[in-house]
Motif scaffolding. Structure first.
Motif, PDB file in Angstrom:
ATOM      1  N   GLN A  51     100.584 -89.070  30.679  1.00 25.67           N
ATOM      2  CA  GLN A  51     100.872 -88.067  31.708  1.00 25.67           C
ATOM      3  C   GLN A  51     100.559 -88.614  33.099  1.00 25.67           C
ATOM      4  OE1 GLN A  51      98.615 -84.694  30.332  1.00 25.67           O
ATOM      5  NE2 GLN A  51      99.968 -84.592  28.522  1.00 25.67           N
ATOM      6  N   ALA A  52      99.599 -89.536  33.152  1.00 25.17           N
ATOM      7  CA  ALA A  52      99.232 -90.146  34.443  1.00 25.17           C
ATOM      8  C   ALA A  52     100.086 -91.378  34.732  1.00 25.17           C
ATOM      9  CB  ALA A  52      97.751 -90.511  34.439  1.00 25.17           C
ATOM     10  N   LYS A  53     101.199 -91.502  33.975  1.00 21.73           N
ATOM     11  CA  LYS A  53     102.183 -92.548  34.215  1.00 21.73           C
ATOM     12  C   LYS A  53     101.691 -93.972  33.886  1.00 21.73           C
ATOM     13  CE  LYS A  53     105.288 -89.691  36.081  1.00 21.73           C
ATOM     14  NZ  LYS A  53     104.795 -88.616  35.165  1.00 21.73           N
ATOM     15  N   ALA A  54     100.681 -94.064  33.055  1.00 24.44           N
ATOM     16  CA  ALA A  54     100.272 -95.402  32.613  1.00 24.44           C
ATOM     17  C   ALA A  54     101.162 -95.836  31.448  1.00 24.44           C
ATOM     18  CB  ALA A  54      98.818 -95.371  32.168  1.00 24.44           C
ATOM     19  N   VAL A  55     101.288 -97.157  31.271  1.00 21.41           N
ATOM     20  CA  VAL A  55     101.927 -97.698  30.080  1.00 21.41           C
ATOM     21  C   VAL A  55     100.866 -97.675  28.988  1.00 21.41           C
ATOM     22  CG1 VAL A  55     102.928 -99.770  29.030  1.00 21.41           C
ATOM     23  CG2 VAL A  55     103.381 -99.234  31.461  1.00 21.41           C
TER      24      VAL A  55
END
Ligand SMILES: Nc1nc2c(ncn2[C@@H]2O[C@H](COP(=O)(O)OP(=O)(O)O)[C@@H](O)[C@H]2O)c(=O)[nH]1
Ligand SMILES: [Mg+2]
Length: 238
Positions: A51-55
């Motif tokens: 959700q925090a856009k990490a891979v």
């Protein structure tokens, strides 16, 4: 991008659902890619990270090193690689101090030293402080290094890291990198970093089993390289 260099961050995380969102929120916006290496979390670590856009990558095999190796596969194209923990004990906003000496070409590896920086009371356990001191003392004796910590928060030139051919799959990751960097004569420096009490439960130094296993692995790694390299101090080999 930092100084025209692509920067990738690798965060090994095991059951850090309460912390990982805070870590990712504090990562500077000049970072190009953030990889959370999760192996076997039973909580919502992976979802929060996504959700925090990490891979998010999944490593079936437990182990700090195994998670870092899995994460590394996702930053092969990065000029600079940064490691930090997923428990919010490190201060991601201090990342520029670690990355800039590499981005301007004056260093190959920068270790964030908690011994040189401000550590909140209770953030570093006594066994952690002693273990780090002993490991740094032995490395100084054997390879004339001047490390003061085995800190998880560190940055390294991507190409140099690939040449080090990292192997350790659990507690010996940080010390393996520091010994190999010394043997490869990488330009290494330390910068002071702040350190605070983690959010959640420690898997390593906060447990007796973790501390003992980490201690044994760190000393065994030093002994292995000393025997492998012969007890000829680095400087004397020149
Ligand atoms: N993926 C993965 N991460 C781990 C493992 N063990 C620890 N970590 C992560 O590695 C970092 C350091 O672990 P931590 O428990 O904080 O150790 P401590 O700082 O020495 O007390 C944290 O982000 C953990 O979530 C593991 O087996 N797998
Ligand atoms: Mg920790």
């Amino acid at each position: 991008m930092r100084n025209d260099k692509h920067v990738g961050v690798v965060i090994p995380a095991l059951n850090e659902e309460d912390a990982i969102g805070k870590v990712l929120a504090d990562i500077p916006d000049w970072v190009d890619r953030v990889v959370v290496a999760d192996n076997g979390s039973t909580d919502a670590t992976a979802d929060v990270a996504r959700q925090a856009k990490a891979v998010v990558v999944h490593q079936a095999e437990r182990g700090y090193g195994a998670a870092c190796l899995m994460g590394l596969e996702q930053v092969q194209d990065m000029d600079i690689v940064v490691f930090l923990d997923g428990d919010y004990s490190d201060h991601p906003e201090e990342m520029a101090a670690l990355v800039d000496p590499i981005a301007d070409g004056t260093s190959d590896m920068v270790i964030g030293s908690r011994a040189r920086g401000e550590a909140q009371a209770g953030a570093l356990t006594p066994q952690q402080r002693f273990g780090n001191w002993l490991a740094c003392f032995l490395m100084r004796l054997l390879w004339r290094t001047d490390y003061t910590d085995l800190g998880p928060f560190r940055a390294i030139d991507g190409a140099a890291l690939r040449r080090l051919d990292m192997r350790d799959r659990n507690y010996g990751w940080t010390i393996e990198m520091q010994i190999k960097a010394a043997l490869a004569d990488l330009a290494t420096r330390e910068v002071p970093v702040s350190y605070r009490q983690r959010i959640g439960i420690s898997k390593v130094s906060g447990t007796v089993k973790g501390s003992v296993m980490a201690g044994i692995k760190i000393l065994a790694t030093i002994a292995r390289f000393a025997l492998q390299e012969g007890l000829t101090p680095r400087a004397a080999r020149k």
